[in-house]
Design an enzyme around this catalytic site. Structure first.
Site, PDB file in Angstrom:
ATOM      1  N   SER A  15     -39.391 -80.959 -50.501  1.00 35.30           N
ATOM      2  CA  SER A  15     -39.870 -82.441 -50.809  1.00 35.30           C
ATOM      3  C   SER A  15     -40.125 -83.144 -49.613  1.00 35.30           C
ATOM      4  O   SER A  15     -41.024 -82.663 -48.857  1.00 35.30           O
ATOM      5  CB  SER A  15     -38.780 -83.168 -51.796  1.00 35.30           C
ATOM      6  OG  SER A  15     -39.438 -84.448 -52.296  1.00 35.30           O
ATOM      7  N   ASP A  60     -45.620 -79.341 -60.891  1.00 35.93           N
ATOM      8  CA  ASP A  60     -44.866 -80.548 -59.986  1.00 35.93           C
ATOM      9  C   ASP A  60     -45.442 -81.774 -60.144  1.00 35.93           C
ATOM     10  O   ASP A  60     -46.738 -82.159 -59.875  1.00 35.93           O
ATOM     11  CB  ASP A  60     -44.987 -80.123 -58.513  1.00 35.93           C
ATOM     12  CG  ASP A  60     -44.248 -80.982 -57.555  1.00 35.93           C
ATOM     13  OD1 ASP A  60     -43.821 -81.943 -57.948  1.00 35.93           O
ATOM     14  OD2 ASP A  60     -43.818 -80.407 -56.393  1.00 35.93           O
ATOM     15  N   HIS A  89     -41.145 -79.434 -59.471  1.00 38.14           N
ATOM     16  CA  HIS A  89     -40.835 -79.866 -57.871  1.00 38.14           C
ATOM     17  C   HIS A  89     -39.327 -79.418 -57.519  1.00 38.14           C
ATOM     18  O   HIS A  89     -39.159 -79.246 -56.240  1.00 38.14           O
ATOM     19  CB  HIS A  89     -41.033 -81.745 -57.974  1.00 38.14           C
ATOM     20  CG  HIS A  89     -40.934 -82.057 -56.855  1.00 38.14           C
ATOM     21  ND1 HIS A  89     -41.627 -82.001 -55.635  1.00 38.14           N
ATOM     22  CD2 HIS A  89     -39.705 -82.667 -56.320  1.00 38.14           C
ATOM     23  CE1 HIS A  89     -41.191 -82.432 -54.546  1.00 38.14           C
ATOM     24  NE2 HIS A  89     -39.997 -83.226 -54.930  1.00 38.14           N
TER      25      HIS A  89
END
Length: 291
Positions: A160, A206, A238
């Site tokens: 991330s 995502d 995600h």
């Protein structure tokens, strides 16, 4: 399958030579003295445990300059010489436990890995990039396992905002051998400054860092990276990198082995790469193929 071979013939040779001068590394140059472990197979890179016995040590926040508390995973053997080093950053609001599963997995394949907490769980990608580099500096200069690490063969991985941080780190330190952003997030979408072989891993579903606005633009903009690849996890969210994932592990291992260890035995897993199908684990794969 969409595989893009962007560099060919004399142009490829010229660009690779320029990348070598700038980054101090050539992904085409194999140094067998850096190879660690037996010849690989798809089963060996997909296995939960590799050929090296490994262990770990923890480092308190009071002992880490520039980043938070950390865990270092490393092979127990000292007979094969030094190993490449890898720093791993978690994502926004997350602690190192969310990506810790990758530590022993990579260590058992022949890497020394530091997985760390960020100074603040709200740190942005640029700060995470700085902390990835600080973690590598600590690993190679001050840690209890520094004698096991080759300071010239280092890589960064992150999830991330930590994935966005890997691009920041690679931009700031072009001598890195490899970068692997995992469902990366960054407000900066273009990375022509990066001259490090980079594997971008995105997730098809995502909703935090959609591949259309993050991973794919990242990949497309890495025009000066000597090698690059984009892998999309079929149907994944995600948070796919936050639990053990064979596709992430196998392809990260192959990328690190190929470019940190210059081990051409792993090229077979990158070019042509994993198969793409409607019912498989990978929904998209693109690359330039190792020269």
């Amino acid at each position: 399958m969409r595989i893009r071979r962007l560099l060919t013939g004399a142009v490829a040779a010229t660009v690779t030579a320029l990348a070598t001068v700038v980054a101090g590394t050539s992904p085409a140059s194999a140094d067998e003295s850096w190879w660690r472990g037996p010849a690989p197979t798809q089963a060996s890179i997909s296995a939960a445990t590799g050929p090296f016995a490994s262990t770990s040590t923890t480092v308190s926040d009071f002992s880490t300059p520039g980043f938070g508390a950390a865990t270092i995973y490393y092979p127990t053997t000292t007979t094969q010489g030094t190993f490449g080093g890898v720093a791993i950053s978690p994502g926004y609001t997350a602690g190192r436990e969310t990506v810790a599963w990758l530590g022993p997995r990579l260590a058992s394949q022949g890497f020394v890995v530091i997985v760390f907490d960020t100074n603040s769980r709200y740190d942005q990608p640029s700060a995470r990039g700085d902390q990835l580099l600080a973690a590598l500096d600590y690993l190679t200069r001050s840690s209890s396992v520094r004698a096991r690490v080759d300071a010239n063969r280092l890589a960064v991985v992150g999830h991330s905002m930590g994935g966005g941080g890997t691009l920041e780190a690679a931009k700031d330190r072009p001598t890195l051998r490899a970068a692997v952003p995992l469902t990366g997030w960054n407000t900066d979408k273009t990375w022509p400054e990066v001259r490090t072989p980079t594997l971008v891993i995105g997730a098809e579903n995502d909703s935090v860092a959609s591949v259309s606005s993050h991973s794919i633009p990242f990949y497309n903009s890495l025009t000066n990276a000597p090698e690059r690849a984009y892998l999309e996890l079929n149907g994944a969210s995600h948070f796919a990198p936050n639990s053990p994932n064979t596709v992430i592990a196998a392809n990260t291992i192959a990328w690190l082995k190929r470019f940190v260890d210059t081990d051409t035995r792993y090229s077979q897993f990158i070019c042509p790469g994993p198969s793409v199908s409607a019912f498989g684990d990978v929904s998209d794969y693109r690359n330039t193929c190792p020269v």
